[in-house]
Design an enzyme around this catalytic site. Structure first.
Site, PDB file in Angstrom:
ATOM      1  N   LYS A 145       0.836  -1.193   0.000  1.00  0.00           N
ATOM      2  CA  LYS A 145       0.000   0.000   0.000  1.00  0.00           C
ATOM      3  C   LYS A 145       0.873   1.245   0.000  1.00  0.00           C
ATOM      4  O   LYS A 145       1.304   1.725   1.041  1.00  0.00           O
ATOM      5  CB  LYS A 145      -0.941  -0.025   1.207  1.00  0.00           C
ATOM      6  CG  LYS A 145      -1.929  -1.191   1.146  1.00  0.00           C
ATOM      7  CD  LYS A 145      -2.935  -1.192   2.249  1.00  0.00           C
ATOM      8  CE  LYS A 145      -3.949  -2.314   2.071  1.00  0.00           C
ATOM      9  NZ  LYS A 145      -4.989  -2.340   3.098  1.00  0.00           N
ATOM     10  N   ALA A 178      -4.645  -6.741   9.538  1.00  0.00           N
ATOM     11  CA  ALA A 178      -3.976  -8.035   9.477  1.00  0.00           C
ATOM     12  C   ALA A 178      -4.351  -8.963  10.627  1.00  0.00           C
ATOM     13  O   ALA A 178      -4.645 -10.146  10.418  1.00  0.00           O
ATOM     14  CB  ALA A 178      -2.458  -7.834   9.427  1.00  0.00           C
ATOM     15  N   LYS A 284      -5.558   5.971   1.174  1.00  0.00           N
ATOM     16  CA  LYS A 284      -6.372   5.984   2.397  1.00  0.00           C
ATOM     17  C   LYS A 284      -5.503   6.083   3.642  1.00  0.00           C
ATOM     18  O   LYS A 284      -5.973   6.540   4.701  1.00  0.00           O
ATOM     19  CB  LYS A 284      -7.273   4.749   2.450  1.00  0.00           C
ATOM     20  CG  LYS A 284      -6.559   3.411   2.367  1.00  0.00           C
ATOM     21  CD  LYS A 284      -6.110   2.874   3.697  1.00  0.00           C
ATOM     22  CE  LYS A 284      -5.354   1.580   3.521  1.00  0.00           C
ATOM     23  NZ  LYS A 284      -4.898   1.004   4.807  1.00  0.00           N
ATOM     24  N   GLN A 379       2.888   3.699   6.900  1.00  0.00           N
ATOM     25  CA  GLN A 379       2.797   3.940   5.471  1.00  0.00           C
ATOM     26  C   GLN A 379       2.175   5.309   5.176  1.00  0.00           C
ATOM     27  O   GLN A 379       2.500   5.945   4.181  1.00  0.00           O
ATOM     28  CB  GLN A 379       1.965   2.848   4.811  1.00  0.00           C
ATOM     29  CG  GLN A 379       2.540   1.443   4.983  1.00  0.00           C
ATOM     30  CD  GLN A 379       3.924   1.300   4.385  1.00  0.00           C
ATOM     31  OE1 GLN A 379       4.101   1.444   3.188  1.00  0.00           O
ATOM     32  NE2 GLN A 379       4.908   1.036   5.223  1.00  0.00           N
TER      33      GLN A 379
END
Length: 425
Positions: A145, A178, A284, A379
């Site tokens: 991502k 996850a 996002k 991220q």
């Protein structure tokens, strides 16, 4: 009617990456290869960045009389002996057919399906290391991502992987925390994969069950991501030479790709929009940081919903502006990789949680990241910087006020309290 012919060879699967999400995906596919042994080899290789790790005292595997617990051990040895990634996915049993391997060249050897699942800042170096080591007809799925930004522009990691290794690469993304997937709590994901015409002796037929309103009904010939005449085309239309999947292997169409990933607790929707799926997963994370800030300020659900709405609008605008040939609005508004991932990430994801902590504790996101993430990186922060760098070169920062606001706050130019003014039109 589907062919009942038996293929001479089976697909070998390798997961490149072994963090929290990488290990979870390895668990999912390892369960599925055993149930679909006519398509896949049973062993799933998982490349692990080797490090020393000592089993903590609160682990069920801790034994003060065992050398495994009294001094640091190689992480790969711990995973293979305990069938658990005790550092990055503790307390989750892994199927015994997951094999941790510290040698990336050996892990990918003869693999026809490569699943990339590691922090996006490492993918360039990993792909450079893999050049010449991947079989030319391998196919990839990127679970990464992020967005690769350079002076040349903005590139999807699926395209970056594909161009560096000379293979076709699709993308997986969705509302997938996850730990929840690893615990087999029901969720959905979206996989974008276009069966290359050079491979497709049995291309995915229109109407294939994909649980997506527009999943498999698209005409492959009309998509700019198609592969034709031995060439690979990216989401932006650049081409490179490709090698067809040999006829000895089962076709890698939507049906068989779904069999690799779909579980009773992990529902897969197949689509063609690689750009939309990739961007939804990347962008996002920026929005989740903003949502964490407003939640940490105690501004309530209305403010968080406003951030999410603006985030979806900017995702769609980014995709339609920079990947107009292939990106579809409905990928962001109807799929798990879009609106569902936005909701989840702005409610309980690590970017949201760390941003919320930073406001409540009066600390920088970097400090929270170091304390909370066990050596891994957020991220959202890195993607915010990279996207802003790209928007600056395009002279379009003001066209994306929320993305730009997150960057300005991370830089210290503004504060989270400034968000309403920064996004006001």
């Amino acid at each position: 009617m589907a062919s009942l012919a038996t293929n001479a060879k089976k697909h070998k699967v390798c997961v490149v990456g072994s963090g929290n999400w990488g290990t979870t995906i390895a668990k999912v596919v390892a369960e599925n290869v055993k149930e679909n042994d006519e398509l896949f080899e049973e062993e799933v290789q998982m490349w692990v960045y080797e490090e020393d790790y000592q089993v903590p005292k609160d682990s069920k595997h801790y034994d003060p009389g065992s050398a495994l617990s009294t001094k640091p051990q190689k992480l790969t040895q711990l995973i293979n002996r305990l069938h658990e990634n005790v550092k990055y996915l503790p307390d989750i049993a892994l199927p015994k057919n997951v094999v941790a391997n510290p040698d990336i060249a050996d892990a990918v050897k003869e693999a026809t399906i490569l699943i990339f699942n590691l922090p996006h800042q490492f993918i360039g170096r990993i792909c450079d290391n893999l050049k010449g080591k991947v079989i030319p007809y391998a196919r990839g799925i990127s679970c990464i991502k992020g967005v690769a930004v350079s002076e040349k522009g903005c590139e999807l990691f699926s395209d970056s992987i594909g161009s560096k290794l000379g293979i076709y690469c699709g993308a997986l993304s969705g509302a997938n925390i996850a730990n929840e997937v690893a615990l087999e709590k029901w969720s959905e994901t979206t996989i974008a994969y276009d069966p290359p015409p050079m491979d497709s002796r049995q291309p995915t037929p229109a109407g294939t069950p994909s649980d997506s309103p527009r999943g498999s009904s698209a005409n492959l010939a009309e998509l700019s991501t198609e592969l034709s005449g031995g060439q690979l085309s990216t989401a932006k239309g650049t081409k490179s030479k490709g090698v067809a999947l040999p006829a000895e292997y089962p076709p890698l169409n939507h049906i068989n790709m779904r069999k690799l990933f779909h579980r009773p607790y992990f529902h897969v929707h197949m689509v063609h929009d690689v750009a939309g799926v990739s961007l939804g997963g990347a962008l996002k994370n920026i929005v989740a940081i903003a949502a964490g800030w407003v939640d940490g300020l105690g501004w309530g659900d209305n403010a968080k919903a406003a951030v999410e709405r603006l985030g979806i609008l900017e995702e769609v605008k980014f995709g339609k502006t920079f990947f107009s040939k292939t990106c579809r609005t409905e990928t962001f508004t109807e799929e798990s990789c879009g609106v569902a991932d936005m909701i989840t990430s702005c409610s309980g994801g690590r970017n949201f949680r760390c941003a919320k902590m930073s406001v409540k504790e009066g600390k920088s996101i970097g400090e929270i990241e170091e304390r909370e993430l066990n050596g891994q990186k957020l991220q959202g922060a890195s993607t915010a910087y990279e996207v802003n760098s790209f928007l600056k070169t395009q002279g379009m920062e003001q066209e994306f006020p929320l993305f730009t606001a997150v960057y300005s706050i991370l830089e210290g130019t503004n504060k989270p309290e400034d968000i309403p003014q920064l996004v006001e039109r």
